[in-house]
Design a protein around this motif. Structure first.
Motif, PDB file in Angstrom:
ATOM      1  N   CYS A  81      -7.593 -41.892-108.769  1.00  0.00           N
ATOM      2  CA  CYS A  81      -6.937 -42.335-107.533  1.00  0.00           C
ATOM      3  C   CYS A  81      -7.420 -43.711-107.077  1.00  0.00           C
ATOM      4  CB  CYS A  81      -7.130 -41.311-106.416  1.00  0.00           C
ATOM      5  SG  CYS A  81      -8.808 -41.207-105.747  1.00  0.00           S
ATOM      6  N   GLN A 116     -10.208 -47.553-114.235  1.00  0.00           N
ATOM      7  CA  GLN A 116      -8.966 -46.782-114.209  1.00  0.00           C
ATOM      8  C   GLN A 116      -8.909 -45.746-115.322  1.00  0.00           C
ATOM      9  OE1 GLN A 116      -5.429 -49.152-113.926  1.00  0.00           O
ATOM     10  NE2 GLN A 116      -6.228 -50.418-112.257  1.00  0.00           N
ATOM     11  N   ASN A 172     -13.972 -35.387-104.955  1.00  0.00           N
ATOM     12  CA  ASN A 172     -13.886 -36.730-105.529  1.00  0.00           C
ATOM     13  C   ASN A 172     -15.189 -37.089-106.217  1.00  0.00           C
ATOM     14  OD1 ASN A 172     -14.969 -37.316-102.565  1.00  0.00           O
ATOM     15  ND2 ASN A 172     -15.566 -39.064-103.855  1.00  0.00           N
ATOM     16  N   MET A 199      -5.778 -33.647 -95.252  1.00  0.00           N
ATOM     17  CA  MET A 199      -4.793 -34.165 -96.220  1.00  0.00           C
ATOM     18  C   MET A 199      -4.465 -33.114 -97.280  1.00  0.00           C
ATOM     19  SD  MET A 199      -6.527 -37.855 -96.923  1.00  0.00           S
ATOM     20  CE  MET A 199      -6.914 -38.997 -95.593  1.00  0.00           C
ATOM     21  N   ALA A 202      -0.850 -31.151 -97.946  1.00  0.00           N
ATOM     22  CA  ALA A 202      -0.194 -31.242 -99.252  1.00  0.00           C
ATOM     23  C   ALA A 202       0.083 -29.867 -99.852  1.00  0.00           C
ATOM     24  CB  ALA A 202      -1.052 -32.066-100.206  1.00  0.00           C
ATOM     25  N   GLU A 259      -8.138 -44.400 -98.218  1.00  0.00           N
ATOM     26  CA  GLU A 259      -6.771 -44.757 -98.631  1.00  0.00           C
ATOM     27  C   GLU A 259      -6.451 -44.284-100.049  1.00  0.00           C
ATOM     28  OE1 GLU A 259      -8.955 -46.765 -97.294  1.00  0.00           O
ATOM     29  OE2 GLU A 259      -8.126 -47.197 -95.313  1.00  0.00           O
ATOM     30  N   PRO A 260      -7.296 -44.588-101.050  1.00  0.00           N
ATOM     31  CA  PRO A 260      -6.946 -44.110-102.393  1.00  0.00           C
ATOM     32  C   PRO A 260      -6.969 -42.594-102.502  1.00  0.00           C
ATOM     33  CG  PRO A 260      -9.136 -45.104-102.363  1.00  0.00           C
ATOM     34  CD  PRO A 260      -8.511 -45.422-101.054  1.00  0.00           C
ATOM     35  N   ALA A 286      -6.170 -40.438-100.073  1.00  0.00           N
ATOM     36  CA  ALA A 286      -4.940 -39.947 -99.445  1.00  0.00           C
ATOM     37  C   ALA A 286      -3.764 -40.048-100.415  1.00  0.00           C
ATOM     38  CB  ALA A 286      -4.648 -40.736 -98.167  1.00  0.00           C
ATOM     39  N   LYS A 287      -3.668 -41.200-101.070  1.00  0.00           N
ATOM     40  CA  LYS A 287      -2.596 -41.396-102.048  1.00  0.00           C
ATOM     41  C   LYS A 287      -2.751 -40.422-103.215  1.00  0.00           C
ATOM     42  CE  LYS A 287      -0.585 -45.065-104.964  1.00  0.00           C
ATOM     43  NZ  LYS A 287      -0.921 -44.513-106.298  1.00  0.00           N
ATOM     44  N   GLY A 288      -3.994 -40.246-103.666  1.00  0.00           N
ATOM     45  CA  GLY A 288      -4.250 -39.355-104.797  1.00  0.00           C
ATOM     46  C   GLY A 288      -3.927 -37.907-104.490  1.00  0.00           C
ATOM     47  N   ARG A 312      -1.711 -36.786-102.352  1.00  0.00           N
ATOM     48  CA  ARG A 312      -0.243 -36.636-102.329  1.00  0.00           C
ATOM     49  C   ARG A 312       0.325 -36.564-103.749  1.00  0.00           C
ATOM     50  NH1 ARG A 312      -0.786 -40.572 -98.183  1.00  0.00           N
ATOM     51  NH2 ARG A 312      -0.144 -42.235 -99.625  1.00  0.00           N
ATOM     52  N   GLU A 313      -0.247 -37.339-104.658  1.00  0.00           N
ATOM     53  CA  GLU A 313       0.238 -37.326-106.046  1.00  0.00           C
ATOM     54  C   GLU A 313      -0.219 -36.085-106.797  1.00  0.00           C
ATOM     55  OE1 GLU A 313      -1.131 -40.876-107.894  1.00  0.00           O
ATOM     56  OE2 GLU A 313       0.142 -42.216-106.707  1.00  0.00           O
TER      57      GLU A 313
END
Length: 404
Positions: A21, A27, A75, A96, A100, A123-124, A126-128, A130-131
């Motif tokens: 994320c 990466q 995480n 979060m 989800a 931020e990353p 939260a995005k992670g 959701r994905e």
């Protein structure tokens, strides 16, 4: 009891997944893991006894105070420890995850691992989340196990089945841990899942009993982490008679929990930072079992003994030295020591004194990847086994620039 393939998604009703994320710079390394049960679970956990501990531990303790949970979020790359806003961010991660998955925030177990004292970026994550939530599958346990790794060189997962009350019960696990491993409750991070029907009090009792003889008997470097946690969720989907008290069913469940925790503990020790060898030390004949545990752990924690194992040097005096500085009331002049591996066994000490042995034979024994140290004290019935690893140049290299 039977070992099967899989990890945390081997039991019925569990889904999992993992992805990158952005908490970690690379990466190529996953850094967010999620486990979800399709039905509510009884839950239990044990935590580090370090006075400095991560915000996720505070939040998880609160969330599962009622003995219930349904999902886990973890995480890697940042421990969320020693941060003024740590609890706030750990609670936000639970919120979060709950949104989800359609759960309440207090249904979530949360854990973090990585650098201490670095501000956790939400931020990353939260995005992670959701994905990741829509990607959870019954085959996603391996991805989750990979996502919780830090300096680990390999993912660690395990699964077993056992018959309880005429039903097949499955237990799965994943863990991470390579450095800063010297537990005083559990170790690193370990997450267990099971489809057993068991009450929260009995689940808590089984976990604590298992951890005490397994994860609590591991040491890589003598450092107790700030974020150590082992948790377990049980969703009851095996439909065995509910385990509400001690008896045959509880004993069977405890047996398999101890087996899976032993296996995971050995994997952690063998994958210690920079390690080339797994060390196993068994102490028999101690005046008491607690003393046997203390002596076994003293030996596998000894930096001099660990260095000798790395150099394939049968320097048994270092083993006796580690025994001698262990707190407790015991004699030394009845102790014998053997060292073995798949290449054979060598007797190096009798009645607290050295005996003649072939150094070349000893070296060949110690060149193997798994070394066993057997200590016979001849002073009682206490027995214990501990696991560690050798101390190598690479341990210093890894930790010399861990943060930067």
């Amino acid at each position: 009891m039977q070992k099967i393939t899989g990890g945390v998604t081997a039991p019925k009703g569990f889904l999992a997944g993992g992805l990158h994320c952005g908490v970690r710079a690379s990466q190529s390394k996953k850094d967010l893991a999620m486990i979800y049960s399709q039905t509510p679970c009884t839950a239990a956990a044990v935590y580090t006894q370090n006075k400095v501990y991560g915000a996720p531990i505070t939040v998880t303790k609160n969330n599962i105070a009622d003995g219930m949970a349904q999902a886990l979020i973890c995480n890697s790359g940042n421990a969320n420890t020693c941060n003024a806003d740590g609890v706030e961010k750990a609670e936000a991660m639970c919120q979060m995850t709950a949104e989800a998955l359609g759960l309440a925030p207090e249904d979530i177990i949360i854990a973090s691992t990585g650098v201490i004292g670095a501000v956790l970026p939400l931020e990353p994550i939260a995005k992670g989340i959701r994905e990741l939530a829509p990607q959870l599958t019954a085959g996603g346990g391996a991805l989750a196990a990979e996502a919780i790794m830090t300096t680990d060189t390999k993912a660690k997962e395990e699964a077993y089945t056992i018959e309880i009350g005429g039903k097949t019960v499955t237990i799965g696990a994943m863990a991470k841990g390579s450095g800063m491993i010297h537990p005083n409750m559990a170790t690193m991070l370990g997450f267990l899942t099971t489809d057993a029907a068991i009450s929260a009090p009995m689940l808590n009792k089984a976990l604590k009993l298992a951890v005490d003889d397994t994860f609590n008997m591991v040491s890589v470097d003598g450092d107790t982490s700030t974020n150590d946690m082992v948790s377990i969720m049980a969703n009851g989907m095996a439909e065995n008679p509910l385990i509400e008290e001690e008896g045959a069913d509880f004993d069977a469940f405890l047996t398999v929990i101890k087996e899976i925790c032993t296996s995971m503990a050995k994997k952690i020790a063998g994958d210690g930072e920079g390690a080339t060898k797994l060390m196993e030390c068994t102490v028999n004949g101690a005046p008491t079992t607690p003393l046997a545990k203390a002596i076994a752990k003293s030996i596998i924690t000894s930096s001099l003994t660990k260095a000798a194992m790395f150099g394939a040097d049968a320097n048994w005096g270092r083993i006796l030295c580690a025994i001698g500085y262990t707190d407790g009331d015991f004699a030394v002049d009845t102790i014998s020591v053997d060292i073995s591996s798949p290449k054979g066994n060598i007797h190096v000490c009798e009645n607290g004194a050295g005996v003649a042995f072939d150094e070349e034979v000893a070296k060949n024994i110690l060149l193997e990847e798994e070394i066993h140290i057997q200590v016979e004290m001849n002073q009682g019935h206490g027995t214990a086994t501990a696991w560690g690893c050798d101390l190598t140049y690479d341990y210093v290299k890894i930790n010399g620039d861990y943060r930067t």
